[in-house]
Write a protein that holds these residues in place. Structure first.
Motif, PDB file in Angstrom:
ATOM      1  N   TYR A  68      79.558  42.492  49.939  1.00  0.00           N
ATOM      2  CA  TYR A  68      80.678  42.105  48.968  1.00  0.00           C
ATOM      3  C   TYR A  68      79.796  42.063  47.391  1.00  0.00           C
ATOM      4  CZ  TYR A  68      83.182  41.341  53.209  1.00  0.00           C
ATOM      5  OH  TYR A  68      83.491  41.408  54.356  1.00  0.00           O
ATOM      6  N   ASN A  69      78.893  42.895  47.311  1.00  0.00           N
ATOM      7  CA  ASN A  69      78.274  42.939  45.980  1.00  0.00           C
ATOM      8  C   ASN A  69      79.458  43.648  44.941  1.00  0.00           C
ATOM      9  OD1 ASN A  69      76.554  44.227  43.917  1.00  0.00           O
ATOM     10  ND2 ASN A  69      75.227  42.925  44.576  1.00  0.00           N
ATOM     11  N   LYS A  70      79.567  43.469  43.747  1.00  0.00           N
ATOM     12  CA  LYS A  70      80.423  44.047  42.882  1.00  0.00           C
ATOM     13  C   LYS A  70      80.175  45.419  42.792  1.00  0.00           C
ATOM     14  CE  LYS A  70      78.220  43.837  38.399  1.00  0.00           C
ATOM     15  NZ  LYS A  70      78.209  43.493  37.068  1.00  0.00           N
TER      16      LYS A  70
ATOM     17  N   PHE B 236      76.900  38.604  52.994  1.00  0.00           N
ATOM     18  CA  PHE B 236      78.040  38.564  51.944  1.00  0.00           C
ATOM     19  C   PHE B 236      77.644  39.273  50.711  1.00  0.00           C
ATOM     20  CE2 PHE B 236      81.086  35.194  54.130  1.00  0.00           C
ATOM     21  CZ  PHE B 236      81.186  36.202  55.158  1.00  0.00           C
ATOM     22  N   VAL B 237      76.552  38.525  50.490  1.00  0.00           N
ATOM     23  CA  VAL B 237      76.005  38.908  48.777  1.00  0.00           C
ATOM     24  C   VAL B 237      75.962  40.354  48.775  1.00  0.00           C
ATOM     25  CG1 VAL B 237      73.952  38.605  47.308  1.00  0.00           C
ATOM     26  CG2 VAL B 237      75.267  36.483  48.432  1.00  0.00           C
TER      27      VAL B 237
ATOM     28  N   ASN C  49      81.955  46.448  46.171  1.00  0.00           N
ATOM     29  CA  ASN C  49      83.312  45.912  46.518  1.00  0.00           C
ATOM     30  C   ASN C  49      83.922  45.502  45.108  1.00  0.00           C
ATOM     31  OD1 ASN C  49      85.450  45.349  48.199  1.00  0.00           O
ATOM     32  ND2 ASN C  49      84.777  43.080  48.240  1.00  0.00           N
ATOM     33  N   PRO C  50      84.152  46.394  44.244  1.00  0.00           N
ATOM     34  CA  PRO C  50      84.565  46.109  42.727  1.00  0.00           C
ATOM     35  C   PRO C  50      85.813  45.148  42.686  1.00  0.00           C
ATOM     36  CG  PRO C  50      84.786  48.253  43.132  1.00  0.00           C
ATOM     37  CD  PRO C  50      84.349  47.729  44.567  1.00  0.00           C
TER      38      PRO C  50
END
Lengths: 213, 539
Positions: free
Chosen positions: A38-40, A34-35, A43-44
């Motif tokens: 779905y990092n910024k 996930f880290v 995945n902003p």
């Protein structure tokens, strides 16, 4: 034939560690994936998820089933541990700062626990001063020695050999030196020692067998 | 509201009340300054107890039976492990997160200007210090440092010549601090929530403190009375616990654990609350299953009362009660597990910014999961009989308490440091420190699981030669871990003096403390905010 306590404890241990290892890996890998996933940067814009009742029920019920399996495995082994066979040889053990004393049915007294191989042994555990705990790591059993009460445990040595007896409940200055030995002898050698009349006896030539785990 | 543009802005540290300097600090009723008073005291005690732990591990480098002298005598070692436990448990882990972060942030997060009873709040700090001073005095008076282990089990604690009475009295006084803080927090949560902040719009840290508060109020009197009875037994020989006087040693164990098991949840629930704060901030997302997390805090607090007997599985309590306690222990494991799943699920489809406080959370989730899962080995009856009172328990306990509460104490400090002091810290150094901490932690404590299963009993001054290799590895782990901790703390001390100025909301948090300037003004809010949405909702 009674189930072997050592095997039962190790089985519960392996089941528990297996389930634990599985859950730990799932949690850790999921988190790490996930880290990264779905990092910024990747995945902003976060999705607006605030819960999922079905999922929450699933991850409550499945662990509940898993821990109940562990509970029953532990309970089964425990019932066996508490149910000493009727043909057990009873030995009284007294803990005191900082030694163990073993007293047999014929009043023979020893600072080392000699027993015949294959014979179920029931230890009645006393203390004359503070709390101690008689611990036989090789046999996976332990029970506290509490002044004013009689506790017990039982075990069945299946091999000849010499094993450690430790004190597991903190009892002061020499707590860590309160070791004694369990010596498992062939039946005839045991009874030879047992029937010799000596007041305090640990002088028997302990056979040079390796400590077995 | 922007502190940079407001030249007249005076924050709580600059504010001058009736008194200046040190009296100004010692007589403050500002919840934020009281939080800092606790923080200073607590880090001091933590460093002392950590040094004792360091010495214990040094002593374990070789068995005392080998040639050459070892570091300390058996009596000294027994006093050292007792003090390590007493200081860590009673002065750091139990009060830690509520006293420091609860005091500082609970009123702000609720939209209040202070706790309900600010003067009682200061009084509880004095009780805390008084308890600590009494323990300190006990080391140098009477029969010398207490040597019973932090559990003070009778009859040994009745019979030892060490100064048990005074040390135990210190713990008794600490109980008042705990109870008063809890009363303050519960009242504050009931009465001072901002308009519109319904119970289920409260931040989860407040839920954690609320559940903790009830345990503190209801369970602490039990240990207080028990410890007084130990003192009476020692001085008057009343015969409640010592069988030589007609007492029952198991009665002591029951009473002790009726407090001390719920106390485990006093230690961990605030940390869980903190996790639930930090995750939404860095995932930029609402927490997954808010109500489940909130309610499970209360569930844990309640069921936590019913499992004390699992500390006594080899004491000779009845077989039926052992089975019931084991069963309930597995039941209480579930809500803790559910929380972990909720935290990880929050990261799903999030927009994760893995800054330093978030890395603390990842460390926490792994360490706490290992601690919790090895608790299953201890909860199962037959394996418990084998591993109880061995290094296995020591390892489990440190994973849950130190890996859980300890990691989050430092994680919380890193999360809120910019808000508390208005300074930013160096994240690269912090991350290096954290990696060293986690690596050393696992080397130090994971080896203890192995030794425990192999039959190494706890509280041993010396040990069998076969354990030496693992003992040495474990000791080396302690050096790695301590260097990590020193880097983590040193980094913050440096930031305090040399750090860049922190903005009001450096992490993008949504709870109320991020809406006010850093550091906060004395009365927190110019205007009490009105709450219209959940604590982690963005727009």
């Amino acid at each position: 034939m009674r189930p072997n306590i050592i095997e039962q404890v190790d089985t519960t241990f392996i089941i528990t560690i297996g389930i634990s290892f599985f859950l730990l890996i799932v949690i850790t890998i999921t988190m790490i994936v996930f880290v990264f996933r779905y990092n910024k940067k990747r995945n902003p814009v976060p999705s607006n998820i605030s819960g999922n009742t079905l999922l929450e029920i699933i991850w409550t019920v499945i662990p509940l089933i898993l821990v109940m399996i562990i509970f029953f495995s532990g309970y089964t082994g425990f019932k066996n541990m508490r149910d000493a066979p009727e043909n057990s040889m009873v030995v009284k053990v007294t803990g005191q700062m900082w030694k163990w004393t073993f007293e047999y049915a014929n009043k023979k007294i020893s600072d080392t626990l000699f027993v015949p191989v294959g014979q179920p042994i029931k230890l009645e555990i006393y203390s004359v001063d503070v709390n101690h705990s008689l611990y036989l790591p090789a046999f996976r059993v332990k029970e506290d020695a509490i002044p004013g009460r009689v506790n017990y445990l039982w075990f069945q040595p299946m091999y000849e050999g010499t094993f450690d007896i430790a004190c597991a409940e903190y009892c002061g200055l020499s707590h860590s030196l309160m070791y004694s030995k369990l010596v498992v002898l062939p039946e005839n050698e045991f009874y030879e020692w047992y029937n010799k009349s000596q007041p305090i006896d640990s002088t028997i030539n302990i056979r040079n067998t390796d400590t077995q785990k | 509201m922007n502190s940079q543009s407001d030249t007249k802005y005076i924050h709580y540290l600059q504010y001058r009340g009736k008194f200046k300097g040190i009296p100004g600090w010692l007589l403050t009723t500002d919840h934020k300054k009281i939080g800092l008073l606790y923080l200073i005291a607590m880090i001091t005690f933590f460093l002392v107890a950590m040094s004792l732990g360091f010495l214990m591990k040094l002593e374990m480098l070789k068995p005392s039976s080998t040639k050459g002298s070892t570091l300390m005598s058996a009596q000294t070692y027994n006093a050292v492990f007792t003090l390590h436990g007493v200081i860590m448990i009673f002065l750091f882990i139990i009060p830690g997160i509520p006293a420091v972060f609860g005091n500082f942030f609970l009123p702000i997060m609720l939209g209040a200007r202070d706790v309900s009873f600010p003067k009682i709040n200061l009084l509880s700090w004095y009780f805390y210090i008084a308890g600590a001073v009494i323990v300190l005095i006990s080391l140098h008076t009477g029969g010398g440092p207490i040597d019973t282990g932090w559990t003070f089990y009778v009859p040994y604690s009745i019979r030892t010549t060490a100064n048990v009475s005074l040390a135990v009295f210190g713990a008794f006084v600490l109980g008042f601090s705990s109870i008063l803080t809890a009363i303050n927090f519960i009242t504050t949560i009931h009465h001072l929530r901002a308009p519109g902040m319904k119970w289920f719009k409260m931040p989860l840290f407040a839920w954690g403190l609320y559940a903790t508060g009830w345990i503190q109020i209801l369970a602490t009197p039990v240990i207080g009375i028990t410890l007084l009875l130990v003192i009476l037994e020692r001085t008057l020989g009343v015969g409640i616990f010592d069988p030589a006087l007609g007492g029952d040693p198991l009665l002591y164990q029951h009473l002790f654990w009726i407090y001390s098991h719920p106390a485990v949840y006093i230690m961990i629930l605030p940390a869980m609350g903190l996790v639930s704060e930090i995750i939404p901030t860095f995932t930029k997302k609402n927490i997954f299953g808010y109500s489940a997390i909130a309610v499970s805090s209360l569930a844990i607090a309640f069921v936590g009362y019913l499992v004390w007997g699992h500390h006594m599985f080899t004491s000779g309590i009845s077989d039926t009660s052992r089975a019931i306690f084991s069963f309930l222990t597995f039941v209480v494991a579930i809500p803790s597990g559910v929380k972990v799943f909720n935290w990880v699920a929050t990261m799903y489809k999030a927009s994760i910014d893995p800054r330093t406080p978030f890395l603390f959370i990842m460390a926490f989730i792994v360490l706490f999961s290992i601690g919790g899962l090895t608790g299953l080995v201890l909860g199962a009856l037959d394996t418990n009989i084998h591993v109880t009172d061995t290094y296995f328990v020591v390892a489990h306990f440190h994973y849950v308490m130190f890996g859980g509460m300890g990691t989050l104490f430092f994680g919380g400090l890193y999360y809120w440091f910019p808000k508390m002091f208005g300074k930013l810290f160096n994240e690269k150094i912090a991350n290096t420190g954290l990696i060293l901490f986690v690596t050393g932690f696992n080397v130090l404590y994971f080896t203890m699981f192995i030794m425990g299963y192999q039959g190494m009993p706890r509280r041993y001054y010396t040990y069998l030669a076969e354990f030496q290799t693992l003992q040495v590895i474990s000791t080396i782990g302690s050096w790695i871990m301590i260097s990590g901790i020193l880097i983590l703390l040193g980094n913050l001390v440096y930031a305090l003096f040399r750090g860049r100025k922190a903005p009001d909301n450096p992490w993008g948090g949504t709870t109320l403390e991020w809406t006010i300037p850093s550091p906060p003004p004395v009365y927190n809010f110019e205007k009490i905010p009105v709450i219209t949405k959940g604590p982690y909702e963005r727009n």
